[in-house]
Design an enzyme around this catalytic site. Sequence first.
Site, PDB file in Angstrom:
ATOM      1  N   HIS A   1       0.931  -1.262   0.136  1.00  0.00           N
ATOM      2  CA  HIS A   1      -0.217   0.111  -0.042  1.00  0.00           C
ATOM      3  C   HIS A   1       1.110   1.124   0.331  1.00  0.00           C
ATOM      4  CE1 HIS A   1      -3.450   3.142   2.015  1.00  0.00           C
ATOM      5  NE2 HIS A   1      -3.528   1.913   1.456  1.00  0.00           N
TER       6      HIS A   1
ATOM      7  N   CYS B   1      -4.479   2.184  -3.492  1.00  0.00           N
ATOM      8  CA  CYS B   1      -3.362   2.432  -3.357  1.00  0.00           C
ATOM      9  C   CYS B   1      -2.316   1.698  -3.352  1.00  0.00           C
ATOM     10  CB  CYS B   1      -3.672   3.657  -1.587  1.00  0.00           C
ATOM     11  SG  CYS B   1      -5.255   4.764  -1.133  1.00  0.00           S
TER      12      CYS B   1
ATOM     13  N   LYS C   1     -10.382  -1.177  10.176  1.00  0.00           N
ATOM     14  CA  LYS C   1     -11.042  -2.118   9.078  1.00  0.00           C
ATOM     15  C   LYS C   1     -11.497  -3.150  10.042  1.00  0.00           C
ATOM     16  CE  LYS C   1      -7.552  -0.745   5.958  1.00  0.00           C
ATOM     17  NZ  LYS C   1      -8.388   0.199   4.807  1.00  0.00           N
TER      18      LYS C   1
ATOM     19  N   ASP D   1       2.488  -4.650   7.811  1.00  0.00           N
ATOM     20  CA  ASP D   1       1.402  -3.749   7.869  1.00  0.00           C
ATOM     21  C   ASP D   1       0.619  -4.676   7.786  1.00  0.00           C
ATOM     22  OD1 ASP D   1      -0.937  -3.135   7.164  1.00  0.00           O
ATOM     23  OD2 ASP D   1       0.328  -1.570   5.086  1.00  0.00           O
TER      24      ASP D   1
ATOM     25  N   GLN E   1      -4.900  -5.102   6.927  1.00  0.00           N
ATOM     26  CA  GLN E   1      -5.861  -6.481   6.356  1.00  0.00           C
ATOM     27  C   GLN E   1      -6.228  -7.756   6.971  1.00  0.00           C
ATOM     28  OE1 GLN E   1      -7.982  -5.868   4.116  1.00  0.00           O
ATOM     29  NE2 GLN E   1      -7.829  -3.422   3.647  1.00  0.00           N
TER      30      GLN E   1
END
Length: 408
Positions: free
Chosen positions: A126, A366, A229, A203, A206
């Site tokens: 991202h 993104c 999220k 990261d 998700q």
Amino acid sequence: MTVTEAVTEADRPLDLVADFPAIPAGWAYLDTAATAQKPRPVIEAITRAYGETYATVHRGVYQRSADMTLAYEAARRRVARFIGAGAESEIVFVRGATEAINLVAQCWAAVQLKPGDRILLSQLEHHSNIVPWQLAAEKTGAVIDVCPLTADGRIDLDAAERMLTPAHKLVALAHVSNVLGSVLDVRRAAALAHGVGAKLLVDGCQAVARLAVDVTALDCDFYAFSGHKLYGPTGIGVLWARAALLEAMPPYQGGGSMIDTVSFARTTYLPAPARFEAGTPHIVGALGLHAAIDYVEAIGLDRIHAHESALVAEARAALGRMNIVRLFGPADSAGIVSFAVEGVHPHDVGTILDEGRVAIRAGHHCAQPLMAALGVPATARASFGVYNGPADIAALVDGIERVARIFG
């Protein structure tokens, strides 16, 4: 005992859409990877905090302020337990994963790196896990390397192993791709990074809503995610970092709450995490995140992952039978299916689907470098949550069939 009686609650498909008041009947919300809808317990926690118990934290000597401070710090402890942190002091509340990654880029990378040092990223990152490192590299003279992907859209850790050298000081990778849904083997990535003396930032945006995360077991050095999220509110996120790393990092914002003493001659700072939480925090956001974590853990991360995996398999099978559809990413992606319809721009696909009350994401997500690697300007993306079911996939397929009819 009959077969039916032998089926446990954990084996039954999730049917939780009634918990989500913002999802009306007949609306297929397939954009959870962008932001998750909020269940009633989260909405109620936020409403109660603003409407009944609101006060500032860490400042007031009156009872309600003290109570809200306890609730705010309880949320920090809840996050620590949720991701397997060694201590609550390793949890820094931020606005989201973007701020968390920028904090590490400014307070760790910009301080630690020097000319000739290297940073390893991957093609599927991202923008929030690319641009902060570019800014840090510009400041320090460090160089960025990019790890390629496997044929099915996973970060190629074999290639990473060949690329890594003692000059690499940081590896920053997505746990789950926001476009392809591919899952990183974080433990192996950590072993590769640590093998050359580098730190690993993950990261986890998700991942945390789909996979059980234990940062201690994963052996990473930094982990970042956003509350919205994870079925929580916007404006709240988390940076986890090893205690020794946080203690060695200077603050990047100055103001109230993060100071020990202030004079015009010199200011001293509190230990982490307070050092990185200047100003009045997003108090209600932290309480909403606490409620969101309680909600997903009551369901069970393993059960959520199994539910979403089944939906991914069903969606990929249905879309794969349509010869005008190109699928991206691995078959076992985590809750995300990206695709393209031959001859139709994803924005047009998204607009026609919206007319049929199906909400997807369309664009570069993104992740423009990934789009370049895939050879497309954009993709359409359906992403699942605990509120989705087979009817949503049927609506998606019906919508794409309508796209095909409209575009001939």
